[in-house]
Design a protein around this motif. Structure first.
Motif, PDB file in Angstrom:
ATOM      1  N   LEU A 104      16.820  12.584 -24.129  1.00 49.95           N
ATOM      2  CA  LEU A 104      16.079  11.323 -24.173  1.00 49.95           C
ATOM      3  C   LEU A 104      16.697  10.292 -23.229  1.00 49.95           C
ATOM      4  O   LEU A 104      15.980   9.602 -22.492  1.00 49.95           O
ATOM      5  N   THR A 105      18.006  10.187 -23.237  1.00 46.58           N
ATOM      6  CA  THR A 105      18.682   9.228 -22.361  1.00 46.58           C
ATOM      7  C   THR A 105      18.368   9.506 -20.895  1.00 46.58           C
ATOM      8  O   THR A 105      18.122   8.582 -20.104  1.00 46.58           O
ATOM      9  N   VAL A 107      14.737   8.390 -20.159  1.00 41.44           N
ATOM     10  CA  VAL A 107      14.633   6.920 -20.098  1.00 41.44           C
ATOM     11  C   VAL A 107      15.153   6.417 -18.762  1.00 41.44           C
ATOM     12  O   VAL A 107      14.560   5.511 -18.140  1.00 41.44           O
ATOM     13  N   GLN A 108      16.237   6.982 -18.291  1.00 45.69           N
ATOM     14  CA  GLN A 108      16.768   6.591 -16.979  1.00 45.69           C
ATOM     15  C   GLN A 108      15.775   6.927 -15.873  1.00 45.69           C
ATOM     16  O   GLN A 108      15.559   6.135 -14.942  1.00 45.69           O
ATOM     17  N   SER A 122      12.800   4.603 -15.837  1.00 43.32           N
ATOM     18  CA  SER A 122      13.216   3.266 -15.409  1.00 43.32           C
ATOM     19  C   SER A 122      13.343   3.187 -13.889  1.00 43.32           C
ATOM     20  O   SER A 122      13.094   2.133 -13.286  1.00 43.32           O
ATOM     21  N   GLY A 154       8.395   3.440 -16.651  1.00 40.61           N
ATOM     22  CA  GLY A 154       8.725   3.087 -18.029  1.00 40.61           C
ATOM     23  C   GLY A 154       8.154   1.762 -18.487  1.00 40.61           C
ATOM     24  O   GLY A 154       8.233   1.435 -19.675  1.00 40.61           O
ATOM     25  N   GLN A 177       6.053   3.816 -23.072  1.00 43.07           N
ATOM     26  CA  GLN A 177       7.000   3.173 -23.988  1.00 43.07           C
ATOM     27  C   GLN A 177       6.765   3.612 -25.430  1.00 43.07           C
ATOM     28  O   GLN A 177       7.710   3.887 -26.179  1.00 43.07           O
ATOM     29  N   LEU A 235       7.921   7.263 -25.950  1.00 48.89           N
ATOM     30  CA  LEU A 235       9.377   7.358 -25.940  1.00 48.89           C
ATOM     31  C   LEU A 235       9.975   6.701 -27.185  1.00 48.89           C
ATOM     32  O   LEU A 235      11.015   7.143 -27.684  1.00 48.89           O
ATOM     33  N   ALA A 236       9.327   5.657 -27.689  1.00 53.65           N
ATOM     34  CA  ALA A 236       9.800   5.023 -28.927  1.00 53.65           C
ATOM     35  C   ALA A 236       9.700   6.000 -30.096  1.00 53.65           C
ATOM     36  O   ALA A 236      10.610   6.083 -30.936  1.00 53.65           O
ATOM     37  N   SER A 284       9.854   9.236 -29.873  1.00 49.58           N
ATOM     38  CA  SER A 284      10.929  10.212 -29.671  1.00 49.58           C
ATOM     39  C   SER A 284      12.275   9.634 -30.088  1.00 49.58           C
ATOM     40  O   SER A 284      13.090  10.328 -30.716  1.00 49.58           O
ATOM     41  N   ALA A 285      12.515   8.371 -29.753  1.00 47.97           N
ATOM     42  CA  ALA A 285      13.790   7.743 -30.097  1.00 47.97           C
ATOM     43  C   ALA A 285      13.974   7.666 -31.611  1.00 47.97           C
ATOM     44  O   ALA A 285      15.080   7.906 -32.129  1.00 47.97           O
ATOM     45  N   LEU A 322       9.318  14.584 -23.521  1.00 42.60           N
ATOM     46  CA  LEU A 322      10.333  14.334 -22.501  1.00 42.60           C
ATOM     47  C   LEU A 322      10.005  15.060 -21.202  1.00 42.60           C
ATOM     48  O   LEU A 322      10.148  14.497 -20.107  1.00 42.60           O
TER      49      LEU A 322
END
Length: 299
Positions: free
Chosen positions: A184-185, A188-189, A192, A202, A208, A211-212, A214-215, A253
């Motif tokens: 996930l990190t 997100v990178q 971005s 992103g 968003q 990904l939220a 997933s987070a 992802l």
């Protein structure tokens, strides 16, 4: 849910984070499976794998350590070394077999011993060169199989198979949590940095929101793994939730990573392939939920 770690546990995790950052600084080779002997050496010499049996640390610190180390894009044998082998007095590398001793298992070709956790007991066998062989696989773990499992010197350990299975479930849930968190990190990178329509990918609301979701799933897996290590929730529930989260999180992802998610140059495939391999362990999520339900509402 909130855990207040003691000073010793925080010190251990700070030291583990330093190990993680040190090895993250290197550039991984473009291969699906990469094992780093230096990482094994640092962990062994630092005594990190003794946390589960160390007063003031225990299973929670060991599970948290597995989560942190599973975030690395290269792999080492974590779960059995951190939660099972010290309790059973077994050497590293320790490979845990499935219900069938003939079935390929992770790290078996590199293992010093094999462990079979079965209904009637826990059995271990020391492995000599030639007792196990490598198996070609798509999974981002080194896989192996026993050449002649019936010929090995198996011995019954003085251990409760149910307690060992619960520790193994915690280890698997923690490793899935680490893999999904790192994946996930990285995504997100990517979203971005990647620009579409004149702005970062992103910044799009649909991205968003997904990904939220997933987070939230990944953070839930992490907390349940730690709660199971602390004995607050059944280990089967923690592993079932972790295994259930793998498919939707990995799908999203890879969608947002685009073509980069299919390349060997980016490590996303390592984390998602490992998580998918762990997704099927011990009968997969449905089996874990059945066991958790049986514990909560015994017949």
């Amino acid at each position: 849910m909130n855990f207040e770690l003691n000073d010793d546990q925080r010190a251990l995790l700070d030291a583990v984070e330093q190990v993680v950052q040190h090895h993250l600084a290197r550039t991984p080779a473009p291969a699906r499976v990469e094992c780093v002997p230096e990482l094994d050496r640092d962990l062994e010499q630092g005594g990190y794998f003794e946390a589960v049996t160390t007063e003031g640390l225990g299973p929670v610190a060991a599970a948290a350590m597995v989560i942190a180390l599973a975030r690395l894009p290269f792999c080492t044998e974590l779960g059995a070394s951190a939660l099972l082998a010290p309790r059973l007095g077994l050497p590293r590398v320790c490979a845990v077999l499935g219900e069938d001793r003939h079935t390929p298992a992770r790290f078996l070709a590199q293992a010093a011993c094999a462990v079979a956790i079965e209904a009637d007991g826990v059995f271990a066998a020391a492995l000599a060169p030639g007792d196990a062989r490598e198996v070609e696989s798509l999974w981002a773990y080194p896989m192996g199989e026993l050449v002649a499992p019936e010929a090995l010197p198996w011995r019954r350990l003085d251990a409760d198979p149910k307690a060992c299975l619960d520790l193994w479930r915690v280890a698997l849930a923690a490793e899935i949590a680490g893999c999904l968190s790192a994946a996930l990190t990285s995504v997100v990178q990517h979203v971005s940095d990647r620009r579409q329509f004149g702005r970062p990918l992103g910044s799009l609301q649909a991205v968003q929101h997904r990904l939220a979701h997933s987070a939230v799933a990944v953070e839930g897996v992490r907390w349940l793994a730690l709660a199971a290590a602390a004995g607050s929730v059944p280990a089967a529930l923690a592993l079932g939730q972790a295994q259930q989260a793998v498919r939707p999180v990995a799908y999203d992802l890879h969608q947002f990573m685009g073509a980069m998610g299919l390349t060997l140059e980016h490590p996303l495939h390592r984390w998602t392939y490992r998580a998918r391999r762990l997704q099927s362990e011990l009968g997969a999520a449905d089996r874990q939920f059945q066991l958790a339900a049986g514990q909560a509402w015994p017949a």
